[in-house]
Design a protein around this motif. Structure first.
Motif, PDB file in Angstrom:
ATOM      1  N   UNK A 123       0.885  -1.190  -0.195  1.00 11.10           N
ATOM      2  CA  UNK A 123      -0.092  -0.017   0.235  1.00 11.10           C
ATOM      3  C   UNK A 123       1.015   1.431   0.211  1.00 11.10           C
ATOM      4  N   UNK A 124       1.977   1.243   0.836  1.00  4.38           N
ATOM      5  CA  UNK A 124       2.885   2.523   0.843  1.00  4.38           C
ATOM      6  C   UNK A 124       3.556   2.725  -0.417  1.00  4.38           C
ATOM      7  N   UNK A 125       3.904   1.549  -1.129  1.00 13.08           N
ATOM      8  CA  UNK A 125       4.758   1.792  -2.433  1.00 13.08           C
ATOM      9  C   UNK A 125       3.707   1.974  -3.683  1.00 13.08           C
ATOM     10  N   UNK A 133      -7.012  -4.476  -4.365  1.00  9.37           N
ATOM     11  CA  UNK A 133      -5.962  -4.706  -5.135  1.00  9.37           C
ATOM     12  C   UNK A 133      -4.546  -5.145  -4.147  1.00  9.37           C
ATOM     13  N   UNK A 134      -4.656  -4.153  -3.225  1.00  7.49           N
ATOM     14  CA  UNK A 134      -3.613  -4.413  -2.320  1.00  7.49           C
ATOM     15  C   UNK A 134      -3.771  -6.022  -1.671  1.00  7.49           C
ATOM     16  N   UNK A 135      -5.025  -6.198  -1.028  1.00  8.99           N
ATOM     17  CA  UNK A 135      -4.996  -7.446  -0.481  1.00  8.99           C
ATOM     18  C   UNK A 135      -4.771  -8.546  -1.563  1.00  8.99           C
ATOM     19  N   UNK A 168       9.738   1.494  11.607  1.00  4.67           N
ATOM     20  CA  UNK A 168       8.261   1.166  11.353  1.00  4.67           C
ATOM     21  C   UNK A 168       7.684   1.371   9.918  1.00  4.67           C
ATOM     22  N   UNK A 169       7.243   0.495   9.279  1.00  2.00           N
ATOM     23  CA  UNK A 169       6.504   0.840   7.932  1.00  2.00           C
ATOM     24  C   UNK A 169       5.046   0.540   8.262  1.00  2.00           C
ATOM     25  N   UNK A 170       4.724  -0.034   9.543  1.00  2.00           N
ATOM     26  CA  UNK A 170       3.121  -0.027   9.898  1.00  2.00           C
ATOM     27  C   UNK A 170       3.276   0.295  11.343  1.00  2.00           C
TER      28      UNK A 170
END
Length: 274
Positions: A123-125, A133-135, A168-170
């Motif tokens: 999602x971040x990228x 779509x992310x899922x 942290x990315x989340x």
């Protein structure tokens, strides 16, 4: 790609894989030629990259040499690249590898990601992606990684920068779960995990993530990724050079037990932040 005006790189790579598979089971070029109903010279030309094995013969050769489908997969990858995107190609390389050596300076490698961490990274990228779509992409990634990590092969040797888990990315819970998973894999012996300290020098990984894949039936491969594309190279000199870089990363990284202790300290920080 044609080499020296006579041999194609794909033909050379498949020929080398065929020769290794043949020698592994103790077959001679003569016996293989008898199986195919051709001359020994024809087999020699295939193994040297001067001739291409007919597609109709690949499955039979794979079975005869007990290659476990590797020759079939390699043939498809080399001669039908238009049917695969680069992620598909990488997955095939990972699936046929016996040893994977990987370094990453910013993210947990895809093979070792947990579902929620993977979704956060995707999602971040790709902020233009919908939630669905992310899922879907995260689900695909998990299916590919689980098939490999839950098998006995390939052996996985991983070096990560400290920043991979420190940044942290989340949210803290997702990061805690991801660190916990890495710790479990390391302590179980499924992976050899080392962390590269922030202040360690020289830093052989400044050029970014890299992966080296070794297989008993195909040439070793060096794989590098950019923000939008991945490229694989099996030129022996390239593989040797980046193998040297990875060896330096391992030499200057924390030992395995110290790396696990470092990871547990980071886990406590995320646990306390929840």
């Amino acid at each position: 790609m044609v080499l020296d005006g006579e041999r194609d790189v794909s033909d050379i790579r498949f020929g080398q894989a065929l020769a290794r598979a043949r020698k592994r089971v103790g077959r001679t070029q003569t016996t293989l030629a008898r199986f195919l109903g051709c001359s020994k010279g024809h087999i020699s030309h295939i193994e040297c990259g001067y001739r291409r094995l007919a597609e109709v013969s690949v499955a039979g050769i794979d079975e005869e040499l007990q290659a476990g489908g590797r020759l079939v997969r390699l043939y498809g990858e080399l001669y039908a690249p238009q049917a695969l995107d680069w992620l598909d190609k990488l997955h095939h390389l990972q699936a046929e590898a016996e040893i994977i050596r990987e370094y990453h300076n910013s993210l947990v490698p895809g093979l070792l990601q947990k579902p929620r961490y993977a979704a956060a990274v995707i999602a971040a990228g790709g902020p233009w992606l919908t939630t669905q779509e992310v899922e879907e992409r995260a689900k695909t990634r998990m299916g590919r990684s689980n098939a490999i990590v839950k098998s006995s092969l390939p052996y996985l040797n991983v070096v990560l920068d400290d920043m991979v888990v420190k940044r942290p990315v989340a949210d803290p819970l997702v990061m805690f779960e991801q660190c916990q998973y890495l710790c479990e894999l390391a302590e179980s012996g499924r992976i050899v995990l080392q962390f590269f300290p922030w202040d360690s020098r020289p830093h052989a990984g400044l050029n970014g993530p890299m992966m080296l894949l070794s297989s008993g039936t195909a040439p070793d491969v060096f794989h590098a990724e950019s923000v939008y594309l991945g490229q694989s190279f099996d030129d022996p000199s390239t593989v040797r050079r980046y193998g040297m870089l990875f060896a330096r990363l391992q030499a200057n990284a924390r030992p395995e037990r110290e790396s696990v202790r470092f990871l547990r300290e980071v886990m406590k920080e995320y646990e306390n932040a929840q």
